[in-house]
Design a protein around this motif. Structure first.
Motif, short mmCIF file in Angstrom:
data_model
loop_
_atom_site.label_atom_id
_atom_site.label_comp_id
_atom_site.label_asym_id
_atom_site.label_seq_id
_atom_site.Cartn_x
_atom_site.Cartn_y
_atom_site.Cartn_z
N HIS A 493 0.85 -1.19 0.00
CA HIS A 493 0.00 0.00 0.00
C HIS A 493 0.88 1.24 0.00
CE1 HIS A 493 -2.85 2.86 2.36
NE2 HIS A 493 -2.91 3.09 1.06
N GLU A 494 0.74 2.05 -1.03
CA GLU A 494 1.50 3.29 -1.12
C GLU A 494 0.84 4.35 -0.24
OE1 GLU A 494 2.59 6.76 -4.41
OE2 GLU A 494 1.98 4.77 -5.10
N VAL A 495 1.57 4.82 0.75
CA VAL A 495 1.04 5.82 1.69
C VAL A 495 1.47 7.21 1.23
CG1 VAL A 495 0.97 6.59 4.09
CG2 VAL A 495 1.14 4.15 3.56
N PHE A 496 0.52 8.12 1.22
CA PHE A 496 0.83 9.49 0.78
C PHE A 496 1.78 10.15 1.77
CE2 PHE A 496 -3.20 8.71 -1.37
CZ PHE A 496 -2.87 9.11 -2.66
N PRO A 497 2.74 10.90 1.28
CA PRO A 497 3.79 11.47 2.14
C PRO A 497 3.34 12.71 2.92
CG PRO A 497 4.19 12.10 -0.13
CD PRO A 497 2.99 11.21 -0.15
N ASP A 498 2.37 12.54 3.83
CA ASP A 498 1.96 13.64 4.70
C ASP A 498 2.66 13.41 6.04
OD1 ASP A 498 0.82 15.61 6.15
OD2 ASP A 498 -1.25 14.98 5.89
N PHE A 499 3.79 14.05 6.21
CA PHE A 499 4.63 13.76 7.36
C PHE A 499 3.99 14.20 8.69
CE2 PHE A 499 7.94 15.12 10.37
CZ PHE A 499 8.56 13.90 10.58
N ASP A 500 3.24 15.29 8.66
CA ASP A 500 2.70 15.86 9.90
C ASP A 500 1.61 15.01 10.52
OD1 ASP A 500 4.42 18.03 9.69
OD2 ASP A 500 3.03 19.10 8.37
N TYR A 501 0.94 14.20 9.72
CA TYR A 501 -0.15 13.39 10.28
C TYR A 501 -0.17 12.02 9.62
CZ TYR A 501 -4.81 11.57 11.15
OH TYR A 501 -5.85 10.77 11.51
N LEU A 502 -0.25 11.00 10.44
CA LEU A 502 -0.31 9.62 9.93
C LEU A 502 -1.48 8.93 10.61
CD1 LEU A 502 1.42 8.11 7.90
CD2 LEU A 502 2.64 7.06 9.80
N ALA A 503 -2.45 8.50 9.80
CA ALA A 503 -3.65 7.86 10.34
C ALA A 503 -3.31 6.50 10.94
CB ALA A 503 -4.70 7.69 9.24
N ASP A 504 -4.16 6.04 11.85
CA ASP A 504 -3.94 4.73 12.48
C ASP A 504 -3.89 3.62 11.44
OD1 ASP A 504 -3.91 5.94 14.94
OD2 ASP A 504 -6.02 5.51 15.39
N ALA A 505 -4.73 3.75 10.37
CA ALA A 505 -4.77 2.73 9.32
C ALA A 505 -3.43 2.63 8.60
CB ALA A 505 -5.88 3.04 8.33
N ASP A 506 -2.71 3.77 8.50
CA ASP A 506 -1.42 3.77 7.82
C ASP A 506 -0.31 3.18 8.68
OD1 ASP A 506 -2.51 4.93 5.56
OD2 ASP A 506 -2.21 6.96 6.32
N MET A 507 -0.57 3.09 9.96
CA MET A 507 0.42 2.51 10.87
C MET A 507 0.13 1.04 11.16
SD MET A 507 0.87 5.66 13.57
CE MET A 507 2.14 4.81 14.49
N ALA A 508 -1.14 0.62 10.93
CA ALA A 508 -1.53 -0.77 11.21
C ALA A 508 -1.15 -1.65 10.03
CB ALA A 508 -3.03 -0.84 11.47
N CYS A 509 -0.02 -2.30 10.11
CA CYS A 509 0.44 -3.17 9.04
C CYS A 509 1.39 -4.20 9.64
CB CYS A 509 1.12 -2.36 7.93
SG CYS A 509 2.52 -1.38 8.52
N ASP A 510 1.85 -5.12 8.81
CA ASP A 510 2.75 -6.18 9.27
C ASP A 510 4.21 -5.81 9.09
OD1 ASP A 510 0.64 -8.14 9.91
OD2 ASP A 510 0.28 -8.10 7.76
N ILE A 511 4.46 -4.96 8.13
CA ILE A 511 5.84 -4.51 7.88
C ILE A 511 5.79 -3.15 7.21
CG2 ILE A 511 5.97 -5.74 5.66
CD1 ILE A 511 9.00 -6.14 6.30
#
Length: 638
Positions: A493-511
């Motif tokens: 999953h390519e995560v958009f480079p918004d450094f100031d805010y990272l949603a929980d869904a973008d942090m919930a992963c296996d690697i």
């Protein structure tokens, strides 16, 4: 297709039955001869004999479910024209209304259209009108039938389901009257059939067309004997005898030129049969079929059918199990008419013809593996289903419902095709997992090569990637990898480079995959900041990817080199990657990502060991070759 008098399988409903006739306040209590006999009908039903004394109004009664043909309780209310307020209440609660007239009284017949139907119409909403049944009582007093007079009325008002002539005195057709009243509620004609056009309504045709296509297991446009028997068994719990099956087809042959083709029932023949059932008053046959395939009274797929309950505890994921994969493989095989192990746009459209909308857009072709023509391959098809199940299991349940999973796979509901994995914390404790799908979030600055990394996983080099239109771009890619001989799905999953805010869904992963451009001196700094702010203290394994490794490597402006950064934070050294290749990009990096996701407890010494990665890579290569060989064997056998 035949059915005995149906036994209801849906939830029990309170089939409230209201008897409406002349306002009895117009007559004296002893002036029984001038009344139409609605109360007598109720009394005769209950006592099974004609009452010597008829009360002014029968008390409300409920007939138990076990004594009714349809096995539902029937609540009967005797409306005696007390007031319009009472009428409004009765109508708001009624599921069916019986208008009683006397067959030997012309004025009572006229009052059906001059008084009762207009009165009911005025006191009910147009969108929620209940079915009407005309009841001609006192048939024992005449030798003729009132049907000649009643038929034009039935043709004029579509809400009239049927007409029954009966006699409260000699009990003629009394039980039939209440059976038809129940039938009007449970198996209404209105949604199915248009009397004026003498044909089924469009929604009914649409529903039955979907049912036909789902039941056409080999997708040849006809239902052969095996398919008809399977259909009969699924809907009516009993197969058809060979002679009965032939009789059904002969009926179609006699009435329709193209109703039977190659000894199989065509769609036209299938629709003709149901039209015939309805015209002959056997609506329950069509309703049994519709409800078995998930339709409600409005001929829409029931929400309970599309979205069966599925409990998913926190930190658990959802995957397709073996039963669901077998079903989906059968669906693919059914629509891959040219047997090329890929679905052309026409084949894909045909597959989704049983859906109310097209569920897959052009972005799907850039999410999964395709062939040289850009068509979704067999592997890509299963990968997309795997992705949908993982990211949005409710949508997966809905899609399986449209395809008729519970019927064709003979399962209770779509939820039986879903596996809910155990809590990830338990996997970490036991240092092993049974999961088959692993989620990798890819972080990187703008222009660092994230999209190229995702497309490289699908075997597309830079040249092929340049052909992708921007509006068809996908931020996901999914395919299979092999780790120690086990086939696993890796979801990028390519995560958009918004450094100031990272949603929980973008942090919930296996690697986590931190990707930088080796040719851009400022690219690594973004990865370092993301790691230190969000992942340095987490237990999620991270891997640094040195993308565009075919270009000259620039010195990064960050305080330390990527290699030193990885060493300090006990990460594997940066892994080189490029998609600027003549053929498909190397898949080694994706195998490494999957391995780290499967075994997050692996020591740093192992991760740095070339021997460890060599074992993983060789295993992946061997099983990839075996997988390709098996695909060729399966294709040949098909």
């Amino acid at each position: 297709m035949t059915a005995k008098r149906p036994k209801l399988k849906k939830k029990k409903i309170d089939a409230k039955l209201y008897k409406m006739t002349k306002n009895t306040s117009e007559y004296g209590k002893n002036d029984i001869k001038k009344q139409v006999g609605k109360t007598s009908l109720i009394m005769s039903l209950v006592s099974e004999e004609f009452p010597d004394v008829v009360p002014y109004r029968a008390e409300e009664i409920t007939i138990p479910a076990d004594v009714t043909p349809e096995r539902v309780p029937t609540h009967i209310v005797d409306y005696s024209g007390i007031s319009l307020v009472c009428l409004g209440l009765c109508l708001s609660q009624a599921n069916v209304i019986c208008i009683v007239y006397s067959v030997n009284n012309k004025k009572s017949i006229e009052k059906v259209t001059s008084h009762w139907i207009p009165l009911i119409t005025e006191n009910t909403d147009k969108d929620s009108r209940v079915p009407l049944i005309l009841v001609g009582n006192k048939s024992d007093l005449v030798e003729h039938s009132s049907m000649e007079t009643i038929l034009p009325i039935m043709n004029q008002y579509s809400e009239i389901e049927t007409c029954v002539e009966c006699s409260a005195k000699n009990l003629k057709n009394i039980s039939e009257l209440f059976y038809y009243a129940q039938k009007a509620v449970l198996h209404p004609t209105g949604p199915l059939y248009c009397p004026e056009k003498k044909d089924m309504k469009p929604l009914c045709v649409k529903a039955l067309t979907r049912i036909f296509k789902v039941s056409d297991l080999d997708n040849d446009g006809t239902l052969n004997d095996n398919e008809l028997n399977f259909f009969q068994r699924m809907c009516f719990n009993t197969p058809l005898e060979p002679q009965a099956l032939e009789d059904v087809k002969n009926v179609v042959r006699r009435n329709l030129i193209d109703g039977v083709c190659d000894n199989g029932l065509t769609l036209k023949g299938f629709l003709f049969l149901h039209t015939l059932f309805i015209q002959r008053g056997r609506h329950e046959t069509t309703w049994t079929v519709l409800r078995r395939f998930g339709y409600d009274d409005d001929l829409e797929l029931n929400q309970d059918y599309l979205f069966p309950p599925l409990k998913i505890p926190p930190d658990c994921t959802t995957e397709l199990n073996h039963k669901a994969y077998l079903f989906l493989q059968g669906v693919f095989d059914k629509h891959d008419k040219d047997r090329d192990c890929a679905l052309s746009p026409e084949e894909l459209k045909d597959l989704f013809d049983v859906f109310p909308y097209m569920p897959w857009g052009p972005d799907v072709n850039n999410t999964v593996c395709t062939n040289d023509q850009g068509w979704i391959t067999y592997q890509g098809y299963l990968s997309q289903w795997t992705l949908t199940t993982y990211l949005d299991v409710q949508r997966c349940l809905e899609y399986l419902g449209y395809l008729g999973y519970s019927i064709i796979a003979e399962q209770e509901c779509q939820a039986s095709g879903i596996t809910v994995t155990r809590d990830k914390k338990i996997d970490l404790q036991k240092k092993q997992t049974q999961r088959s799908v692993f989620h990798c979030n890819v972080f990187g600055d703008i222009g660092s090569g994230k999209s190229g990394f995702l497309q490289g996983f699908l075997g597309r080099n830079l040249m092929r990637q340049k052909m992708i239109r921007e509006e068809h771009r996908s931020y996901y890619s999914i395919s299979t990898t092999y780790v120690y001989g086990q086939e696993k799905y890796l979801l990028l999953h390519e995560v958009f480079p918004d450094f100031d805010y990272l949603a929980d869904a973008d942090m919930a992963c296996d690697i986590v995959c931190l990707l930088y451009d080796v040719n851009n001196p400022y690219s690594f700094e973004y990865c370092a900041k993301v790691f230190k702010q969000y992942f340095m203290d987490s237990k999620t394994p991270c891997m640094m990817i040195a993308a565009k490794s075919d270009l000259p490597e620039a010195r990064q402006t960050y305080g330390c080199s990527p290699l030193e950064f990885c060493r300090r934070h006990k990460m594997p050294p940066p892994q080189s990657f490029t998609c600027n290749t003549a053929g498909a990009p190397s898949r080694d990096i994706y195998t490494k990502l999957t391995t780290m996701a499967m075994y997050p407890h692996i020591s740093q010494a192992d991760l740095k060991s070339s021997t460890f990665w060599l074992r993983v890579s060789v295993g992946a290569t061997v099983f990839a070759v075996l997988g390709f060989a098996m695909c060729r064997v399966l294709l040949k056998s098909r």
